[in-house]
Design a protein around this motif. Structure first.
Motif, PDB file in Angstrom:
ATOM      1  N   PHE A 390      -3.872  -6.650   1.773  1.00 23.47           N
ATOM      2  CA  PHE A 390      -4.534  -5.549   1.215  1.00 23.47           C
ATOM      3  C   PHE A 390      -3.332  -4.673   0.800  1.00 23.47           C
ATOM      4  O   PHE A 390      -3.540  -3.759   0.031  1.00 23.47           O
ATOM      5  N   THR A 391      -1.961  -5.001   1.173  1.00 21.58           N
ATOM      6  CA  THR A 391      -0.905  -3.832   0.774  1.00 21.58           C
ATOM      7  C   THR A 391       0.093  -4.715  -0.068  1.00 21.58           C
ATOM      8  O   THR A 391       0.616  -4.148  -1.213  1.00 21.58           O
ATOM      9  N   CYS A 395      -6.008  -6.454  -5.604  1.00 26.95           N
ATOM     10  CA  CYS A 395      -6.621  -6.723  -6.937  1.00 26.95           C
ATOM     11  C   CYS A 395      -5.411  -5.831  -7.978  1.00 26.95           C
ATOM     12  O   CYS A 395      -5.468  -6.199  -8.960  1.00 26.95           O
ATOM     13  N   SER A 396      -4.848  -4.782  -7.441  1.00 23.83           N
ATOM     14  CA  SER A 396      -4.077  -3.883  -8.347  1.00 23.83           C
ATOM     15  C   SER A 396      -2.889  -4.812  -8.759  1.00 23.83           C
ATOM     16  O   SER A 396      -2.395  -4.765  -9.917  1.00 23.83           O
ATOM     17  N   ALA A 397      -2.288  -5.263  -7.608  1.00 21.69           N
ATOM     18  CA  ALA A 397      -1.094  -6.168  -7.964  1.00 21.69           C
ATOM     19  C   ALA A 397      -1.433  -7.451  -8.738  1.00 21.69           C
ATOM     20  O   ALA A 397      -0.831  -7.875  -9.725  1.00 21.69           O
ATOM     21  N   THR A 415       2.194   3.137  -5.367  1.00 21.76           N
ATOM     22  CA  THR A 415       2.100   4.465  -4.937  1.00 21.76           C
ATOM     23  C   THR A 415       2.400   4.467  -3.441  1.00 21.76           C
ATOM     24  O   THR A 415       2.567   3.519  -2.560  1.00 21.76           O
ATOM     25  N   GLN A 416       2.851   5.511  -2.879  1.00 20.32           N
ATOM     26  CA  GLN A 416       2.932   5.848  -1.436  1.00 20.32           C
ATOM     27  C   GLN A 416       1.605   5.821  -0.754  1.00 20.32           C
ATOM     28  O   GLN A 416       0.597   6.471  -1.160  1.00 20.32           O
ATOM     29  N   PHE A 427       4.631   1.999   0.805  1.00 20.28           N
ATOM     30  CA  PHE A 427       4.166   1.677  -0.463  1.00 20.28           C
ATOM     31  C   PHE A 427       3.536   0.598  -1.000  1.00 20.28           C
ATOM     32  O   PHE A 427       3.705  -0.436  -0.100  1.00 20.28           O
ATOM     33  N   ALA A 428       2.772   0.654  -1.685  1.00 17.86           N
ATOM     34  CA  ALA A 428       1.727  -0.477  -2.181  1.00 17.86           C
ATOM     35  C   ALA A 428       1.394  -0.338  -3.592  1.00 17.86           C
ATOM     36  O   ALA A 428       1.245   0.851  -3.961  1.00 17.86           O
TER      37      ALA A 428
END
Length: 465
Positions: A390-391, A395-397, A415-416, A427-428
């Motif tokens: 999740f970090t 999906c964003s990564a 983002t933090q 951050f992730a």
């Protein structure tokens, strides 16, 4: 207890290194270690000697002396009750008896709130890894200060600000007066950047008092783990799985802590599972000469006012949509990268690809690409990573990785998400970060096809026979 509103100003000194200015932290709070051991009888005698008006808030709190433990020379007793932070009961509280530099006995109530992301990752809290906040109250439940921790290190301070201090902090810049580095390269003092932001927040202590406070968020360098002795080893609580009623081990005297806040639901997580390879192979039905190639990014932003992955609708989602067109023929596939499992199990699990066609979104970006770039993207999407975190990789990564594979200018969504500190934690790559990065990209280049009008994602064709 009837809710009492307390308006406080709290300065929170966060650390992640940048352009620096120097801030002298109070020496009486930060620079003294005390080794005196506090005995059980000594603590009980001390409490019995205190005037009633200095311990009114303790009248409704049971101190079970049989649960007392020695920690670094201090006597610690877990207390029932839990703080409410980010809308959920989190952490625990304890009363601690310690001796000051004059060897005088004093008592404090500590409310220890692990950072939600840290606790979701580790499922346990130890003093060596603790990341979160520790609030320090006197026996009348008046906030006296506190500390921020990252990876077991003190990275910031919480304190009340007078009206004069608020004005001073708002109107002046602190100039660096001397080198912050010690003889072994250790950064000795907190370092303040020129630009800081006041953020209003709220917090309900374990007595039910609602505290509206302002957190002054700045960039600081590492200040060292040299707080007063009663702060040392804060956050050690073991696994959450054996938590008893009352929070903080109030029922058994243990220091186990409550479960982490529940992870967020993910938009589209109940959609149909798809075979990404078969979906990407479908594009071969359209010959490449004279074809047009489009890559779209769709962002479902988390609900405003939520904290990252704390409760419902607090995570969001990023999907990718690929379209290949030639003449009157067009194929579109819209999919997303997801975890498997449910609850806390989905935070770190095997991955799966789900159909995101017709899902609602808040923001979109369209990139017109070459045949070569498009092929690299479908190769990447058709063979996704096997694991989800999740970090570390969500999906964003995944969508950002697709952009890197095809040399497409999809922005970095980092983002933090929590307290930052040594090692750059907190951050992730997140959906909120992607939305922010796209807006920034649009500001820098208004001609880009980026929109926050929202709508529904295009339907997927699905696998071809």
């Amino acid at each position: 207890m009837k809710t009492i509103v307390k308006i406080l100003s709290i300065i929170v000194l966060l650390i992640y290194g940048c352009k620096k200015e120097q801030l002298e932290l109070p020496k009486e709070n930060l620079n003294t270690q005390f080794a005196a051991t506090v005995g059980l009888d000594e603590a009980r005698t001390f409490m019995a000697s205190l005037p009633e008006d200095s311990t009114k808030s303790l009248q409704g709190i049971e101190i079970n002396w049989s649960f007392a433990k020695n920690r670094n020379g201090n006597l610690v007793i877990p207390l029932r009750g839990q703080p409410v932070y980010q809308g959920y009961k989190q952490g625990y509280r304890e009363i601690i008896f310690t001796k000051n530099k004059l060897q005088q006995l004093e008592a404090h109530i500590l409310e220890i709130i692990p950072d939600a992301t840290y606790l979701q990752k580790t499922m346990r809290s130890t003093s060596k890894t603790f990341t979160g906040r520790v609030f320090d109250y006197n026996l009348n439940y008046q906030l006296k200060g506190g500390r921020l921790y990252s990876e077991g290190k003190i990275v910031g301070e919480i304190k009340n600000l007078s009206e004069r201090e608020k004005i001073d902090y708002a109107n002046k810049s602190l100039k660096e007066k001397s080198s912050p580095y010690g003889v072994q390269g250790k950064i000795m003092r907190a370092m303040l950047i020129e630009s800081c932001t006041w953020i209003q927040s709220s917090y309900i202590d374990a007595e039910g008092d609602f505290t509206v406070h302002s957190e002054r968020v700045c960039s600081y360098s590492y200040v060292g783990n040299d707080g007063p002795s009663y702060f040392n080893d804060a956050g050690g609580g073991g696994s959450y799985t054996n938590t008893s009623s009352g929070g903080g081990g109030g029922g058994t005297g243990s220091t186990t802590i409550a479960p982490p806040p529940p992870p967020s639901n993910l938009p589209g997580e109940n959609n149909n599972k798809v075979d990404p390879k078969k979906m990407m192979d479908c594009f071969a039905q359209i010959t490449s000469p004279n074809a047009a190639f489009v890559v779209r990014v769709y962002v479902v932003e988390p609900q405003p006012g939520t904290s990252f992955n704390v409760g419902a609708n607090s995570f969001g989602h990023v999907a990718i949509s690929l379209t290949k067109s030639s003449g009157n023929t067009s194929i579109t596939q819209t999919i997303g990268f997801y975890p498997t499992g449910s609850g806390f199990e989905k935070l770190n699990s095997k991955s799966q690809m789900l159909d995101n066609g017709l899902g609602e979104y808040n923001m979109s970006a369209t990139y017109y690409v070459s045949d070569e770039s498009f092929q690299k993207v479908i190769d990447y999407v058709g063979n996704p990573p096997q694991n989800y975190h999740f970090t570390d990789f969500n999906c964003s990564a995944f969508v950002y990785g697709a952009g890197l594979a095809g040399n497409i200018g999809i922005p970095d969504p980092t983002t933090q998400i929590g307290i930052s500190g040594p090692g750059g934690g907190g951050f992730a790559k997140t959906p909120a970060g992607m939305a922010s990065a796209l807006r920034e990209q649009k500001v820098k280049n208004p001609n880009l096809d980026i929109s926050d009008a929202g709508g529904r994602m295009p339907e997927s064709k699905g696998p071809c026979n």
